[in-house]
Design a protein around this motif. Sequence first.
Motif, PDB file in Angstrom:
ATOM      1  N   ALA A  26       0.836  -1.198   0.000  1.00  0.00           N
ATOM      2  CA  ALA A  26       0.000   0.000   0.000  1.00  0.00           C
ATOM      3  C   ALA A  26       0.879   1.260   0.000  1.00  0.00           C
ATOM      4  CB  ALA A  26      -0.927  -0.007   1.207  1.00  0.00           C
ATOM      5  N   THR A  27       1.955   1.231   0.774  1.00  0.00           N
ATOM      6  CA  THR A  27       2.944   2.314   0.796  1.00  0.00           C
ATOM      7  C   THR A  27       4.317   1.655   0.910  1.00  0.00           C
ATOM      8  OG1 THR A  27       2.985   2.560   3.212  1.00  0.00           O
ATOM      9  CG2 THR A  27       1.300   3.820   2.024  1.00  0.00           C
ATOM     10  N   LEU A  32      -0.086  -5.365   2.806  1.00  0.00           N
ATOM     11  CA  LEU A  32      -1.292  -6.120   3.127  1.00  0.00           C
ATOM     12  C   LEU A  32      -1.179  -7.489   2.472  1.00  0.00           C
ATOM     13  CD1 LEU A  32      -3.833  -3.274   2.381  1.00  0.00           C
ATOM     14  CD2 LEU A  32      -2.865  -3.903   4.595  1.00  0.00           C
ATOM     15  N   ARG A  33      -1.561  -8.540   3.208  1.00  0.00           N
ATOM     16  CA  ARG A  33      -1.391  -9.901   2.713  1.00  0.00           C
ATOM     17  C   ARG A  33      -2.670 -10.709   2.905  1.00  0.00           C
ATOM     18  NH1 ARG A  33       3.358  -9.186   6.226  1.00  0.00           N
ATOM     19  NH2 ARG A  33       5.053  -8.531   4.870  1.00  0.00           N
ATOM     20  N   VAL A  64      -0.877  -8.145   7.877  1.00  0.00           N
ATOM     21  CA  VAL A  64      -0.423  -6.782   7.629  1.00  0.00           C
ATOM     22  C   VAL A  64       1.014  -6.676   8.134  1.00  0.00           C
ATOM     23  CG1 VAL A  64      -1.385  -5.898   9.806  1.00  0.00           C
ATOM     24  CG2 VAL A  64      -0.980  -4.336   7.922  1.00  0.00           C
ATOM     25  N   GLY A  65       1.831  -5.998   7.367  1.00  0.00           N
ATOM     26  CA  GLY A  65       3.214  -5.761   7.770  1.00  0.00           C
ATOM     27  C   GLY A  65       3.511  -4.281   7.747  1.00  0.00           C
ATOM     28  N   TYR A  66       4.236  -3.815   8.752  1.00  0.00           N
ATOM     29  CA  TYR A  66       4.581  -2.397   8.816  1.00  0.00           C
ATOM     30  C   TYR A  66       6.065  -2.264   9.099  1.00  0.00           C
ATOM     31  CZ  TYR A  66       4.339   2.562   9.755  1.00  0.00           C
ATOM     32  OH  TYR A  66       4.526   3.911   9.700  1.00  0.00           O
ATOM     33  N   ARG A  67       6.743  -1.439   8.309  1.00  0.00           N
ATOM     34  CA  ARG A  67       8.170  -1.188   8.491  1.00  0.00           C
ATOM     35  C   ARG A  67       8.326   0.175   9.155  1.00  0.00           C
ATOM     36  NH1 ARG A  67      12.795  -2.751   4.467  1.00  0.00           N
ATOM     37  NH2 ARG A  67      12.515  -4.567   5.752  1.00  0.00           N
ATOM     38  N   PHE A  68       8.812   0.165  10.394  1.00  0.00           N
ATOM     39  CA  PHE A  68       9.019   1.407  11.132  1.00  0.00           C
ATOM     40  C   PHE A  68      10.224   2.175  10.601  1.00  0.00           C
ATOM     41  CE2 PHE A  68       6.551  -1.157  14.084  1.00  0.00           C
ATOM     42  CZ  PHE A  68       5.579  -0.249  14.461  1.00  0.00           C
ATOM     43  N   ASP A  75       4.876  -7.570  11.932  1.00  0.00           N
ATOM     44  CA  ASP A  75       3.909  -8.312  11.124  1.00  0.00           C
ATOM     45  C   ASP A  75       2.817  -8.858  12.037  1.00  0.00           C
ATOM     46  OD1 ASP A  75       5.168  -8.169   8.541  1.00  0.00           O
ATOM     47  OD2 ASP A  75       6.679  -9.545   9.312  1.00  0.00           O
ATOM     48  N   LEU A  76       1.579  -8.689  11.621  1.00  0.00           N
ATOM     49  CA  LEU A  76       0.428  -9.237  12.326  1.00  0.00           C
ATOM     50  C   LEU A  76      -0.300 -10.168  11.366  1.00  0.00           C
ATOM     51  CD1 LEU A  76      -0.891  -5.900  13.851  1.00  0.00           C
ATOM     52  CD2 LEU A  76       0.509  -7.610  14.991  1.00  0.00           C
ATOM     53  N   SER A  77      -0.777 -11.291  11.873  1.00  0.00           N
ATOM     54  CA  SER A  77      -1.479 -12.238  10.996  1.00  0.00           C
ATOM     55  C   SER A  77      -2.685 -12.833  11.713  1.00  0.00           C
ATOM     56  CB  SER A  77      -0.539 -13.353  10.535  1.00  0.00           C
ATOM     57  OG  SER A  77      -0.059 -14.084  11.640  1.00  0.00           O
ATOM     58  N   LEU A  78      -3.672 -13.175  10.903  1.00  0.00           N
ATOM     59  CA  LEU A  78      -4.881 -13.812  11.380  1.00  0.00           C
ATOM     60  C   LEU A  78      -5.208 -14.942  10.417  1.00  0.00           C
ATOM     61  CD1 LEU A  78      -7.511 -13.871  13.123  1.00  0.00           C
ATOM     62  CD2 LEU A  78      -8.463 -12.267  11.472  1.00  0.00           C
ATOM     63  N   GLY A  79      -5.393 -16.125  10.945  1.00  0.00           N
ATOM     64  CA  GLY A  79      -5.726 -17.277  10.118  1.00  0.00           C
ATOM     65  C   GLY A  79      -6.960 -17.973  10.645  1.00  0.00           C
TER      66      GLY A  79
END
Length: 130
Positions: A26-27, A32-33, A64-68, A75-79
């Motif tokens: 996205a940026t 987003l995965r 979702v992954g975010y690079r600070f 990285d956060l994930s939900l399955g």
Amino acid sequence: VTDRSLALPLKFQSSWRWGIGFEYSATDRLKLRMGYEPRTSSIPDDKRNTMVPINNAQLFGLGVGYRFDQDTDLDLSLGFLRSRDDIPANTSSLSNQTGVGNILLNPYAGLNVKTNTKVTLLGINYRTKW
């Protein structure tokens, strides 16, 4: 079965699975995965039982992954895994077959058996260099 041992051969089979995943940047920092995997069972039809309730299943995932900064990622994930199985009467020697020689771990002899398993998976991953 002997006086000192009990063997319960499940005869699991190795199976190959495929899965598909997508990642959208996205940026420069936000990713987003999403993914999907249809999972076939490793247990043959004549050995299905309620002790191993995950047979044929579907796995859905979001992340979702975010690079600070260049050294730090979060990285956060939900399955969500869903497995449903129907074992018709007299088809599984570890669940519902009838017969004199099939009394051990055969609690549903002569009955139809259905399993419905749902698993929610949550994940967090923090990476940094130091």
